[in-house]
Write a protein that holds these residues in place. Sequence first.
Motif, PDB file in Angstrom:
ATOM      1  N   ALA A 225     115.251 -10.079 -74.814  1.00 17.02           N
ATOM      2  CA  ALA A 225     115.589  -8.663 -74.697  1.00 17.02           C
ATOM      3  C   ALA A 225     114.612  -7.759 -75.426  1.00 17.02           C
ATOM      4  O   ALA A 225     114.814  -6.541 -75.455  1.00 17.02           O
ATOM      5  CB  ALA A 225     117.000  -8.426 -75.235  1.00 17.02           C
ATOM      6  N   ARG A 226     113.569  -8.323 -76.011  1.00 14.00           N
ATOM      7  CA  ARG A 226     112.622  -7.521 -76.780  1.00 14.00           C
ATOM      8  C   ARG A 226     111.379  -7.144 -75.980  1.00 14.00           C
ATOM      9  O   ARG A 226     110.370  -6.745 -76.558  1.00 14.00           O
ATOM     10  CB  ARG A 226     112.193  -8.299 -78.031  1.00 14.00           C
ATOM     11  N   SER A 227     111.445  -7.292 -74.674  1.00 12.99           N
ATOM     12  CA  SER A 227     110.272  -7.017 -73.847  1.00 12.99           C
ATOM     13  C   SER A 227     110.167  -5.557 -73.425  1.00 12.99           C
ATOM     14  O   SER A 227     109.165  -5.169 -72.820  1.00 12.99           O
ATOM     15  CB  SER A 227     110.312  -7.899 -72.588  1.00 12.99           C
ATOM     16  N   TYR A 228     111.176  -4.747 -73.733  1.00 20.30           N
ATOM     17  CA  TYR A 228     111.149  -3.352 -73.276  1.00 20.30           C
ATOM     18  C   TYR A 228     109.978  -2.590 -73.892  1.00 20.30           C
ATOM     19  O   TYR A 228     109.309  -1.808 -73.203  1.00 20.30           O
ATOM     20  CB  TYR A 228     112.469  -2.681 -73.618  1.00 20.30           C
ATOM     21  N   GLY A 229     109.738  -2.810 -75.186  1.00 28.82           N
ATOM     22  CA  GLY A 229     108.620  -2.130 -75.826  1.00 28.82           C
ATOM     23  C   GLY A 229     107.287  -2.476 -75.206  1.00 28.82           C
ATOM     24  O   GLY A 229     106.394  -1.621 -75.105  1.00 28.82           O
ATOM     25  N   ALA A 230     107.131  -3.727 -74.752  1.00 26.99           N
ATOM     26  CA  ALA A 230     105.878  -4.124 -74.106  1.00 26.99           C
ATOM     27  C   ALA A 230     105.677  -3.373 -72.795  1.00 26.99           C
ATOM     28  O   ALA A 230     104.554  -2.965 -72.460  1.00 26.99           O
ATOM     29  CB  ALA A 230     105.863  -5.628 -73.864  1.00 26.99           C
ATOM     30  N   PHE A 231     106.748  -3.161 -72.042  1.00 25.63           N
ATOM     31  CA  PHE A 231     106.623  -2.410 -70.792  1.00 25.63           C
ATOM     32  C   PHE A 231     106.325  -0.935 -71.059  1.00 25.63           C
ATOM     33  O   PHE A 231     105.588  -0.306 -70.292  1.00 25.63           O
ATOM     34  CB  PHE A 231     107.906  -2.549 -69.968  1.00 25.63           C
ATOM     35  N   VAL A 232     106.881  -0.390 -72.139  1.00 19.67           N
ATOM     36  CA  VAL A 232     106.569   1.000 -72.489  1.00 19.67           C
ATOM     37  C   VAL A 232     105.087   1.126 -72.845  1.00 19.67           C
ATOM     38  O   VAL A 232     104.396   2.065 -72.409  1.00 19.67           O
ATOM     39  CB  VAL A 232     107.467   1.473 -73.642  1.00 19.67           C
ATOM     40  N   ARG A 233     104.595   0.186 -73.631  1.00 19.06           N
ATOM     41  CA  ARG A 233     103.169   0.219 -73.978  1.00 19.06           C
ATOM     42  C   ARG A 233     102.300   0.020 -72.744  1.00 19.06           C
ATOM     43  O   ARG A 233     101.231   0.648 -72.625  1.00 19.06           O
ATOM     44  CB  ARG A 233     102.869  -0.854 -75.028  1.00 19.06           C
ATOM     45  N   LEU A 234     102.734  -0.822 -71.822  1.00 20.66           N
ATOM     46  CA  LEU A 234     101.980  -1.000 -70.580  1.00 20.66           C
ATOM     47  C   LEU A 234     101.942   0.290 -69.780  1.00 20.66           C
ATOM     48  O   LEU A 234     100.903   0.633 -69.175  1.00 20.66           O
ATOM     49  CB  LEU A 234     102.605  -2.125 -69.753  1.00 20.66           C
ATOM     50  N   GLY A 235     103.048   1.022 -69.755  1.00 20.98           N
ATOM     51  CA  GLY A 235     103.047   2.315 -69.073  1.00 20.98           C
ATOM     52  C   GLY A 235     102.083   3.305 -69.704  1.00 20.98           C
ATOM     53  O   GLY A 235     101.402   4.065 -69.001  1.00 20.98           O
ATOM     54  N   LEU A 236     102.000   3.303 -71.035  1.00 20.54           N
ATOM     55  CA  LEU A 236     101.043   4.182 -71.712  1.00 20.54           C
ATOM     56  C   LEU A 236      99.608   3.782 -71.397  1.00 20.54           C
ATOM     57  O   LEU A 236      98.730   4.643 -71.244  1.00 20.54           O
ATOM     58  CB  LEU A 236     101.290   4.144 -73.223  1.00 20.54           C
ATOM     59  N   VAL A 237      99.367   2.482 -71.279  1.00 23.39           N
ATOM     60  CA  VAL A 237      98.026   2.015 -70.902  1.00 23.39           C
ATOM     61  C   VAL A 237      97.669   2.490 -69.494  1.00 23.39           C
ATOM     62  O   VAL A 237      96.531   2.904 -69.229  1.00 23.39           O
ATOM     63  CB  VAL A 237      97.948   0.479 -71.007  1.00 23.39           C
ATOM     64  N   VAL A 238      98.641   2.427 -68.588  1.00 22.92           N
ATOM     65  CA  VAL A 238      98.408   2.908 -67.219  1.00 22.92           C
ATOM     66  C   VAL A 238      98.044   4.383 -67.239  1.00 22.92           C
ATOM     67  O   VAL A 238      97.104   4.824 -66.535  1.00 22.92           O
ATOM     68  CB  VAL A 238      99.651   2.649 -66.357  1.00 22.92           C
ATOM     69  N   LEU A 239      98.755   5.179 -68.028  1.00 21.35           N
ATOM     70  CA  LEU A 239      98.431   6.605 -68.137  1.00 21.35           C
ATOM     71  C   LEU A 239      97.021   6.814 -68.653  1.00 21.35           C
ATOM     72  O   LEU A 239      96.249   7.624 -68.102  1.00 21.35           O
ATOM     73  CB  LEU A 239      99.436   7.279 -69.069  1.00 21.35           C
ATOM     74  N   ALA A 240      96.652   6.092 -69.717  1.00 21.01           N
ATOM     75  CA  ALA A 240      95.331   6.275 -70.315  1.00 21.01           C
ATOM     76  C   ALA A 240      94.222   5.868 -69.352  1.00 21.01           C
ATOM     77  O   ALA A 240      93.212   6.582 -69.208  1.00 21.01           O
ATOM     78  CB  ALA A 240      95.239   5.478 -71.614  1.00 21.01           C
ATOM     79  N   VAL A 241      94.395   4.736 -68.671  1.00 21.30           N
ATOM     80  CA  VAL A 241      93.357   4.261 -67.750  1.00 21.30           C
ATOM     81  C   VAL A 241      93.199   5.226 -66.583  1.00 21.30           C
ATOM     82  O   VAL A 241      92.069   5.552 -66.169  1.00 21.30           O
ATOM     83  CB  VAL A 241      93.706   2.844 -67.255  1.00 21.30           C
ATOM     84  N   ARG A 242      94.299   5.708 -66.043  1.00 24.72           N
ATOM     85  CA  ARG A 242      94.209   6.635 -64.897  1.00 24.72           C
ATOM     86  C   ARG A 242      93.527   7.937 -65.302  1.00 24.72           C
ATOM     87  O   ARG A 242      92.719   8.496 -64.528  1.00 24.72           O
ATOM     88  CB  ARG A 242      95.619   6.905 -64.373  1.00 24.72           C
ATOM     89  N   LEU A 243      93.807   8.449 -66.491  1.00 26.92           N
ATOM     90  CA  LEU A 243      93.163   9.680 -66.944  1.00 26.92           C
ATOM     91  C   LEU A 243      91.679   9.448 -67.215  1.00 26.92           C
ATOM     92  O   LEU A 243      90.851  10.331 -66.936  1.00 26.92           O
ATOM     93  CB  LEU A 243      93.866  10.201 -68.196  1.00 26.92           C
TER      94      LEU A 243
END
Length: 364
Positions: free
Chosen positions: A53-71
Motif C-alpha cells: 500500500a506504499r506505492s501511492y507516493g511513487a506514482f505521485v512522483r512519477l506524475g511529477l516526472v511526466v510533468l517535468a519531462v513534457r515541459l
Amino acid sequence: MRDGTPLHPGAWWLWALGLGTAATRTTNPLLLGLLVAVSGYVVAVRRPDAPWARSYGAFVRLGLVVLAVRLLFAFFLGSPIPGTHVLLTLPEVPLPDWAQGIRLGGRVTVEGLVFAFYDALRLAALLVCVGAANALANPSRLLKALPGALYETGVAVVVALTFAPHLITDVRRLRAARRLRGRPDRGVRGLLHVGLPVLEGALERSVALAAAMDSRGYGRTVQVPAAVRRTTAALTVAGLLGVCAGTYGLLTAAGGVYGLPVLLAGLAAAVAGLWLGGRRTPRTRYRPDRWDVRAWLVAASGAGVAALLTLAASRDPGALRPGVVPLVAPELPLWPGAACLLGLLPVLVTPPPKSLRSGEEEPS
C-alpha cells in the motif's frame, strides 16, 4: 455483512479507473487537480498499513516526472501551438529536410508551455488514479477474484507488483541494522554491503513461493475438446480487438457512432472467451471476497464521475478544455466539479482500515 469486512479489490480498481477515465476527458487543471485531491484523500483515510500500500507516493512522483519531462520537451523542442507571448528565443539548430516539423530551439512562448502543462497534467492525473488503486486493493486478494483463464497471468503480475515493496522494505531494514552497528549505509560501499543480503532474501522468497505454488497444484489443467480451445482463442482475440477498436472510437470524434457498440460487443466476446478458458483451470477459493452493496456503491461512484465528465465534455467542451490561444485563465465549472466530488463516496461507505501488525496479513 460485517462492518470490518474488507472491500472487494475489484471495486477499488473500478473506482480508480472511473476517475482515470474522467481525467482523460478534460484538460482543465482545476478539475484535474480536484480529481487528484479526491483520490489522494481516499487513499489517505482508507489505505491499510501494508508494504503493497506504499506505492501511492511513487506514482505521485512519477506524475511529477511526466510533468517535468513534457515541459522540458516543449521548452527545447517547441510546441505546435502558436503564441504571441514570447518568453525567450533560444538558438535554433538547423535540421535536414527530412526532419520537417521538428525544431530544436527557437521561440519559447507562454501558450506553448501552458498547452504542454495541461496535456501532461492529464496523464499525471491518470497515473495518480492508477496509483490509488494499487495502494487500496490487496494484490493477493485481487488474484483470488480473477477468472480462471487469467490466473497464471495474474500470478505473474502479482509477483511483479509485490517484489518492489518487499525489496524496499528489506533495504530499509538492512540500512537501519547497519546504522545501529555503526557501519556505513550510504555510498557505493554501503550499497554493495546491502545489495547482497537483499538479493539473497529475494531469492529465498522466490523459492518459497515456487514451493508453495507447487504444493497447491498450481498449473494443473484439465483436458477440453479441441473445438472448445479454438473457440476460446477466437473469442478472446476478437474480444480484445473489439475492446481496442471501441475504445479508440470513443476517444476520437470520428468514431463516436461505432465506438460504444464495438466496445460492448468486444467486452461480451472477451467475457465469453474467459469463461470458456476458465474451464481448463479448475480452482477453489477459500473464503472468497463477496461483491456486496458497498462494492457496488464504490464502483458506481467511479463510473458516475466518468459518465458525468464525459457528458460535460460533449455539452460544454470549452469549460473542460480551456483554450490557450488566446490565453485565458481556467475556470472551475460548477456541476462537473461537483461530479468529481462523487468520487469521495468510498470514504462514507467503507470501513477504516485496521492497524496491521508486523507480519500480519490483511483478512481475506
